[in-house]
Scaffold this active site. Sequence first.
Site, mmCIF file in Angstrom:
data_model
loop_
_atom_site.group_PDB
_atom_site.id
_atom_site.type_symbol
_atom_site.label_atom_id
_atom_site.label_comp_id
_atom_site.label_asym_id
_atom_site.label_seq_id
_atom_site.Cartn_x
_atom_site.Cartn_y
_atom_site.Cartn_z
ATOM 1 N N HIS A 26 0.839 -1.212 0.000
ATOM 2 C CA HIS A 26 0.000 0.000 0.000
ATOM 3 C C HIS A 26 0.875 1.264 0.000
ATOM 4 C CE1 HIS A 26 -3.080 -2.658 2.275
ATOM 5 N NE2 HIS A 26 -3.603 -2.437 1.087
ATOM 6 N N LYS A 50 -16.596 -6.734 7.192
ATOM 7 C CA LYS A 50 -15.563 -7.694 7.591
ATOM 8 C C LYS A 50 -15.173 -7.425 9.046
ATOM 9 C CE LYS A 50 -12.993 -7.102 3.263
ATOM 10 N NZ LYS A 50 -11.688 -6.670 2.781
ATOM 11 N N ARG A 100 -2.333 -6.617 -7.812
ATOM 12 C CA ARG A 100 -1.195 -7.495 -7.537
ATOM 13 C C ARG A 100 -1.095 -8.590 -8.587
ATOM 14 N NH1 ARG A 100 -3.238 -8.259 -1.594
ATOM 15 N NH2 ARG A 100 -5.062 -7.712 -2.811
ATOM 16 N N SER A 138 -2.891 -7.704 3.464
ATOM 17 C CA SER A 138 -3.165 -7.415 4.876
ATOM 18 C C SER A 138 -3.561 -8.697 5.603
ATOM 19 C CB SER A 138 -4.291 -6.387 4.999
ATOM 20 O OG SER A 138 -3.922 -5.183 4.385
HETATM 21 P P1 ADP Z 1 -10.026 -3.550 0.137
HETATM 22 O O1 ADP Z 1 -10.656 -4.287 1.285
HETATM 23 O O2 ADP Z 1 -10.802 -2.358 -0.314
HETATM 24 O O3 ADP Z 1 -9.574 -4.422 -1.005
HETATM 25 P P2 ADP Z 1 -7.230 -3.380 0.909
HETATM 26 O O4 ADP Z 1 -6.670 -2.603 2.045
HETATM 27 O O5 ADP Z 1 -7.108 -4.855 0.965
HETATM 28 O O6 ADP Z 1 -8.723 -2.891 0.782
HETATM 29 O O7 ADP Z 1 -6.573 -2.902 -0.458
HETATM 30 C C1 ADP Z 1 -6.680 -1.586 -0.932
HETATM 31 C C2 ADP Z 1 -6.104 -1.535 -2.355
HETATM 32 O O8 ADP Z 1 -4.709 -1.815 -2.308
HETATM 33 C C3 ADP Z 1 -6.717 -2.565 -3.308
HETATM 34 O O9 ADP Z 1 -6.838 -1.979 -4.583
HETATM 35 C C4 ADP Z 1 -5.704 -3.678 -3.340
HETATM 36 O O10 ADP Z 1 -5.729 -4.381 -4.561
HETATM 37 C C5 ADP Z 1 -4.406 -2.880 -3.185
HETATM 38 N N1 ADP Z 1 -3.328 -3.677 -2.600
HETATM 39 C C6 ADP Z 1 -3.384 -4.480 -1.526
HETATM 40 N N2 ADP Z 1 -2.198 -5.047 -1.287
HETATM 41 C C7 ADP Z 1 -1.345 -4.583 -2.249
HETATM 42 C C8 ADP Z 1 0.045 -4.817 -2.582
HETATM 43 N N3 ADP Z 1 0.778 -5.656 -1.882
HETATM 44 N N4 ADP Z 1 0.543 -4.169 -3.648
HETATM 45 C C9 ADP Z 1 -0.224 -3.330 -4.384
HETATM 46 N N5 ADP Z 1 -1.540 -3.090 -4.148
HETATM 47 C C10 ADP Z 1 -2.083 -3.699 -3.088
#
Ligand code: ADP
Length: 175
Positions: A26, A50, A100, A138
């Site tokens: 992120h 969630k 990803r 995450s």
């Molecule tokens: P959500 O529950 O809305 O998917 P996340 O916090 O899991 O929220 O992810 C927010 C954004 O960051 C999403 O677009 C996800 O694809 C992206 N993301 C999550 N992990 C990574 C990573 N390791 N590298 C790049 N983008 C990521």
Amino acid sequence: MPLHEGKRSLDVVVFPGSFDPLTKGHSDLVHRALRYFDRVVVAVLSNSKKSTLFTPDERVDVIREVFADQNGRVEVQHFSGLLVEFAQRVGTRAILRGLRAISDYEYEAQMAIMNRHLSSEVETFFLTSRAEYSYISSSLVREVALLGGEITPFVPPAVEAAVHAKVKQIKRTKE
Ligand code: ADP
């Protein structure tokens, strides 16, 4: 219409997500977006169905700490309700999301298309993950931390400290 006649809208981009917790994947996206946008508003989803490890307030606080050195170019806010309305309140038409692997694509494309449907002016900008961060999520970070594994390579130091404190707190309440 020639490009120069279009209204420029690269000032602010909204980066919405759960960030439970924020990972290096992120934060890398935020830093790369700052090369193209003046400001990034990290929008922490606060009405998720969630069950989460951190409360929305805890997530907002730790993300503010992570980007404290960005001279105000990274803002962190709570967000609930429709993303396109949040973007409108922030004053932008640009949304940032990360990809990803191909497995992210279906959900992300669905959301982007739905958001454009809700507000035809809104565009979603995708950045692909850096190869070394493409396996970080995450949920994996939470799992590894709860099992007592090392999370240093996956999260910024402030997040690591917050996760350790949270895991300790959970263990204490279970004793
Ligand atoms: P959500 O529950 O809305 O998917 P996340 O916090 O899991 O929220 O992810 C927010 C954004 O960051 C999403 O677009 C996800 O694809 C992206 N993301 C999550 N992990 C990574 C990573 N390791 N590298 C790049 N983008 C990521």
